[in-house]
Structure formats: C-alpha cells, structure tokens
Design an enzyme around this catalytic site. Structure first.
Site, PDB file in Angstrom:
ATOM      1  N   ARG A  21      -9.205   8.839  19.911  1.00 43.51           N
ATOM      2  CA  ARG A  21      -8.637   9.950  19.135  1.00 43.51           C
ATOM      3  C   ARG A  21      -9.154  11.290  19.656  1.00 43.51           C
ATOM      4  O   ARG A  21      -8.413  12.273  19.696  1.00 43.51           O
ATOM      5  CB  ARG A  21      -8.947   9.769  17.640  1.00 43.51           C
ATOM      6  CG  ARG A  21      -8.184  10.752  16.766  1.00 43.51           C
ATOM      7  CD  ARG A  21      -8.324  10.450  15.301  1.00 43.51           C
ATOM      8  NE  ARG A  21      -9.702  10.590  14.852  1.00 43.51           N
ATOM      9  CZ  ARG A  21     -10.142  10.215  13.651  1.00 43.51           C
ATOM     10  NH1 ARG A  21      -9.296   9.665  12.782  1.00 43.51           N
ATOM     11  NH2 ARG A  21     -11.405  10.376  13.321  1.00 43.51           N
ATOM     12  N   LYS A  28      -7.862  16.223  15.542  1.00 41.39           N
ATOM     13  CA  LYS A  28      -9.073  16.636  14.818  1.00 41.39           C
ATOM     14  C   LYS A  28      -9.618  17.899  15.488  1.00 41.39           C
ATOM     15  O   LYS A  28     -10.617  17.864  16.204  1.00 41.39           O
ATOM     16  CB  LYS A  28     -10.086  15.484  14.827  1.00 41.39           C
ATOM     17  CG  LYS A  28     -10.981  15.501  13.614  1.00 41.39           C
ATOM     18  CD  LYS A  28     -11.668  14.179  13.416  1.00 41.39           C
ATOM     19  CE  LYS A  28     -12.773  14.253  12.398  1.00 41.39           C
ATOM     20  NZ  LYS A  28     -12.389  14.673  11.063  1.00 41.39           N
ATOM     21  N   GLU A  35      -1.754  14.437   3.095  1.00 40.38           N
ATOM     22  CA  GLU A  35      -3.087  13.838   2.994  1.00 40.38           C
ATOM     23  C   GLU A  35      -4.009  14.778   2.232  1.00 40.38           C
ATOM     24  O   GLU A  35      -3.597  15.855   1.800  1.00 40.38           O
ATOM     25  CB  GLU A  35      -3.656  13.522   4.380  1.00 40.38           C
ATOM     26  CG  GLU A  35      -3.925  14.728   5.253  1.00 40.38           C
ATOM     27  CD  GLU A  35      -4.629  14.363   6.563  1.00 40.38           C
ATOM     28  OE1 GLU A  35      -5.361  13.360   6.615  1.00 40.38           O
ATOM     29  OE2 GLU A  35      -4.445  15.116   7.538  1.00 40.38           O
TER      30      GLU A  35
HETATM   31  N1  PLP Z   1      -7.851  13.160   7.401  1.00 43.12           N
HETATM   32  C1  PLP Z   1      -8.626  14.202   7.683  1.00 43.12           C
HETATM   33  C2  PLP Z   1      -8.057  15.556   7.557  1.00 43.12           C
HETATM   34  C3  PLP Z   1      -9.955  14.003   8.081  1.00 43.12           C
HETATM   35  O1  PLP Z   1     -10.746  15.038   8.358  1.00 43.12           O
HETATM   36  C4  PLP Z   1     -10.455  12.692   8.173  1.00 43.12           C
HETATM   37  C5  PLP Z   1     -11.820  12.462   8.615  1.00 43.12           C
HETATM   38  O2  PLP Z   1     -12.093  12.206   9.735  1.00 43.12           O
HETATM   39  C6  PLP Z   1      -9.600  11.635   7.876  1.00 43.12           C
HETATM   40  C7  PLP Z   1      -8.307  11.894   7.484  1.00 43.12           C
HETATM   41  C8  PLP Z   1     -10.089  10.222   7.965  1.00 43.12           C
HETATM   42  O3  PLP Z   1     -10.173   9.775   9.279  1.00 43.12           O
HETATM   43  P1  PLP Z   1     -11.227   8.655   9.663  1.00 43.12           P
HETATM   44  O4  PLP Z   1     -11.005   7.529   8.740  1.00 43.12           O
HETATM   45  O5  PLP Z   1     -10.904   8.293  11.058  1.00 43.12           O
HETATM   46  O6  PLP Z   1     -12.559   9.262   9.501  1.00 43.12           O
HETATM   47  C1  COI Z   2     -14.996  12.608   8.554  1.00 46.45           C
HETATM   48  O1  COI Z   2     -14.703  11.932   7.584  1.00 46.45           O
HETATM   49  O2  COI Z   2     -15.592  12.132   9.531  1.00 46.45           O
HETATM   50  C2  COI Z   2     -14.624  14.016   8.661  1.00 46.45           C
HETATM   51  O3  COI Z   2     -14.632  14.527   9.740  1.00 46.45           O
HETATM   52  C3  COI Z   2     -14.348  14.832   7.485  1.00 46.45           C
HETATM   53  C4  COI Z   2     -15.247  16.034   7.487  1.00 46.45           C
HETATM   54  C5  COI Z   2     -14.636  17.147   6.734  1.00 46.45           C
HETATM   55  C6  COI Z   2     -16.615  15.695   6.976  1.00 46.45           C
END
Ligand code: PLP
Ligand code: COI
Length: 346
Positions: free
Chosen positions: A88, A191, A227
């Site tokens: 990612r 991200k 989301e």
């Molecule tokens: N959506 C957003 C905007 C996020 O910042 C995160 C965190 O990383 C997620 C979703 C969840 O992604 P993940 O499960 O890969 O941490």
């Molecule tokens: C995560 O869940 O890893 C994120 O990056 C969210 C962040 C705002 C702490």
C-alpha cells in the site's frame, strides 16, 4: 521458560498506555539519490534535518503507513501482515511521484527497527502493542511545483494503547455535512498526509460537539457512506458483513482481514455502496483499522437523524466475536491459519 521471560523490557505502565508517542532508542532511515535507495541507517536521534525547500514541507509530497507488532502468548514478536503495508505504501508513493520502496527494504527496516527497540514491545496480556510508522518524504530542494529529486524513507516504532479511550467500548460518530475528506478521483485511496490535514477541521468540529469520531459521505453526491476519518466502516445486517465499495476510501488491511474472519464465521460478506438511509438497517456498526482495531459505533448522527447500533454501551455479538478472533490471532492465542503473522527474531 517462555522466551519473553528472559527479555529485558522498558519499565512502562503497559496497561495504561495511550495512543501516543513514546521515544524509543532507534529509528531507521534510507535515502534515495541518483536513482537508488541507500542502505538503512539506525539512528538514535529522533529529529530530522531538512532543507527548507523540501517538497514534503510545501507541496505535501509525503505518504505513510501504520502497522502493529505484538508479543504472542508464547513469547514470539510478530508483525501483522506487513507486506500488505509495503504494497500500500508503494501505491501511495506511485500516486504522488515518490520512487518505489522495494518490499525487501520495507521488511528489513521493520525487522531492524523492532529488533533495536525490542524492550519497547509491550508484553503479552497488556492489551498494548508497538505501533510502527513508516513514512516517505520528498527532501531534495526545489521551489517550482514538481517531484523532489531526493527522498527519505524512515521507520519508527512506539508502544501504544487503544486509539479511543476505553478500547472496545462503543463511541458515537457524527456524519459530516460540511466537510469532505477526499474527492472522487483524488487521493482518498492513498495514505498521504494531506488527507489527514484535510480531516482536521471536521474532526475538531465534531470533537467540540462531543463526537470522538467522524464519518465521511461520498463527496460527489453526499448519499453513500465512505469511511471514518481514521478507519473503515463495517455494518452487520442479519448474517451479512457489509462494507463500502468506494474509490475514495483507504483499502484497510484490518477490514480485509475481518472479511476473511467473517467468512470463517459463516457470515456473508458484501462490499458495495451503502446509502446513508441504509444505516437504519444495521444491527451493529464498527470503525475498523490498525489503530482503531474494531471500535464499536453505537450511534451515527446526520442532519438531525440518529441511527443506533448494538446495545447502548455494549458492542453487539458479531463485532465482539470478530474482535476476539482478530486480536487472538494477533497474539498467537488462535491459529494463524491465513499466514498473517510475520515473526521478527530478536
Ligand atoms: N481509513 C483511514 C482513513 C485510515 O487512516 C486507516 C488507518 O490506517 C484505515 C482506514 C484503516 O486501514 P488499516 O486497517 O490498513 O490500518
Ligand atoms: C492507522 O490506523 O494506522 C492510522 O494510520 C490512523 C491514524 C490516524 C492513527
């Protein structure tokens, strides 16, 4: 004897850690110049020195990741699906013109930084973990708009507790009317730091009104759930796990893992558009992500309407089972049958 019994640990109040920054002993840095990445340097300094004309500072040429490292019941140190984060990160890099970071560099950085800071990996049973933050930044000086010619890839770890106070305790969300996070063909699926800066005004507005978490609707029509500010939305309807399909949300690794666990539990999984009106049909709802894990959501407010889920202050049974399975896989208390754990030999 359990391996962890012989390991020296930092004397932190592990069970009461917030989701905050604790300085550890080392971070690791790689530099990109003239078409290739350098070897990694472990450094003790938590500060970085940057050119004042670095494009990460002016034009937001920055992207990052977040993943967790756990101590298991049998004393192993493991990270959860790190290759997915490496992939990612590269998708984000590509979108904002940062050169790819080879997956083996990402994994090497993770292993070295965790090994060098092993005493900060919270002990099994404390509910805490080590949060790993990789970031890539454009550092070669320039003032005209364009990609940098030099980059840094940095990774650090910090021990953390739950993102929302109370951990697996329901929170209420405000669906924002007047703020968007991501444009339909923008960078919502990456991200990049700018997405989070764009979210600050909305999340501070909601916090003042007593909502710890905000929900974004699709910015084109304001009709569908996108989301939350820091996590994906999931809803439970009968025997079905439903989560939004949208190209302006971050493809969550936690959500992907939970869809697989949900299927293991015999649930149906649907990834599709969810209209705001459909929220009324869900018995349970949650915010899912690395930091949030599964944070149950007991209420979403939008334009004077309130949608409620679960049983007030208690999460519903399906989210509870999903949470137990995910966290037990991460700590080695349940079989890792999908091969999600990457052991780091200390
Ligand atoms: N959506 C957003 C905007 C996020 O910042 C995160 C965190 O990383 C997620 C979703 C969840 O992604 P993940 O499960 O890969 O941490
Ligand atoms: C995560 O869940 O890893 C994120 O990056 C969210 C962040 C705002 C702490």
């Amino acid at each position: 004897m359990n391996k962890s019994d012989t390991r020296q640990k930092a004397g932190l109040d592990w069970g009461n850690l917030p989701f905050g920054y604790v300085k550890t002993d080392y971070n690791i840095r790689y530099f990109y110049k003239d078409g290739s990445w350098s070897g990694g340097q472990l450094v003790g300094d938590e500060m970085i020195s940057l050119n004042i004309a670095a494009p990460c500072l002016h034009y937001g040429q920055e992207c990052f990741e977040g993943l967790k490292v756990f101590e298991t019941v049998d004393g192993r140190i493991v990270s959860f699906r790190p290759t997915e984060n490496a992939r990612r990160l590269n998708r984000s890099c590509e979108r904002i013109y940062i050169p790819r970071i080879p997956e083996q560099i990402f994994i090497e950085a993770l292993e070295k930084v965790v090994k060098a800071n092993a005493k900060y990996v919270p002990p099994f049973g404390t509910g805490a973990s080590m949060y790993i933050r990789p970031l890539a930044i454009g550092i070669g000086a320039r003032v005209g708009l364009g990609p940098a010619d030099e980059y840094a890839f940095i990774m650090f770890g910090t021990p953390v507790g739950p993102y929302y106070k109370g951990g697996f305790t329901p929170v209420k969300a405000l669906a924002l009317e007047d703020f968007d996070r991501a444009a339909p063909q923008g960078v919502g699926d990456c991200k990049v730091g700018g997405n989070y800066a764009a979210g600050l005004a909305g999340s501070q507005y909601a916090k003042k009104k007593g909502y710890p978490i905000v929900m974004y609707l699709d910015s084109a029509e304001k009709k569908y759930v996108d989301e939350f500010g820091t996590s994906n939305f999931i809803g439970i309807k009968g025997n079905t796990y439903v989560t939004p399909k949208s190209n302006s949300i971050l493809p969550s690794i936690t959500n992907d893992s939970l869809t697989i666990i949900a299927k293991d539990m015999g649930l149906k999984v649907e990834r599709r558009q969810i209209s705001i009106d459909e929220l009324g049909d869900f018995s349970e709802a949650g915010a899912v992500g690395t930091a949030a894990v599964i944070t149950p959501v007991n209420q979403v407010d939008y334009r004077g309407r309130s949608f409620t889920f679960g049983n007030g202050d208690q999460a519903g049974p399906v989210l509870t089972e999903l949470y137990n399975r995910l966290t037990k896989i991460q700590t080695g208390e349940m079989e890792d049958k999908h091969g999600w754990l990457h052991e780091i030999k200390i």
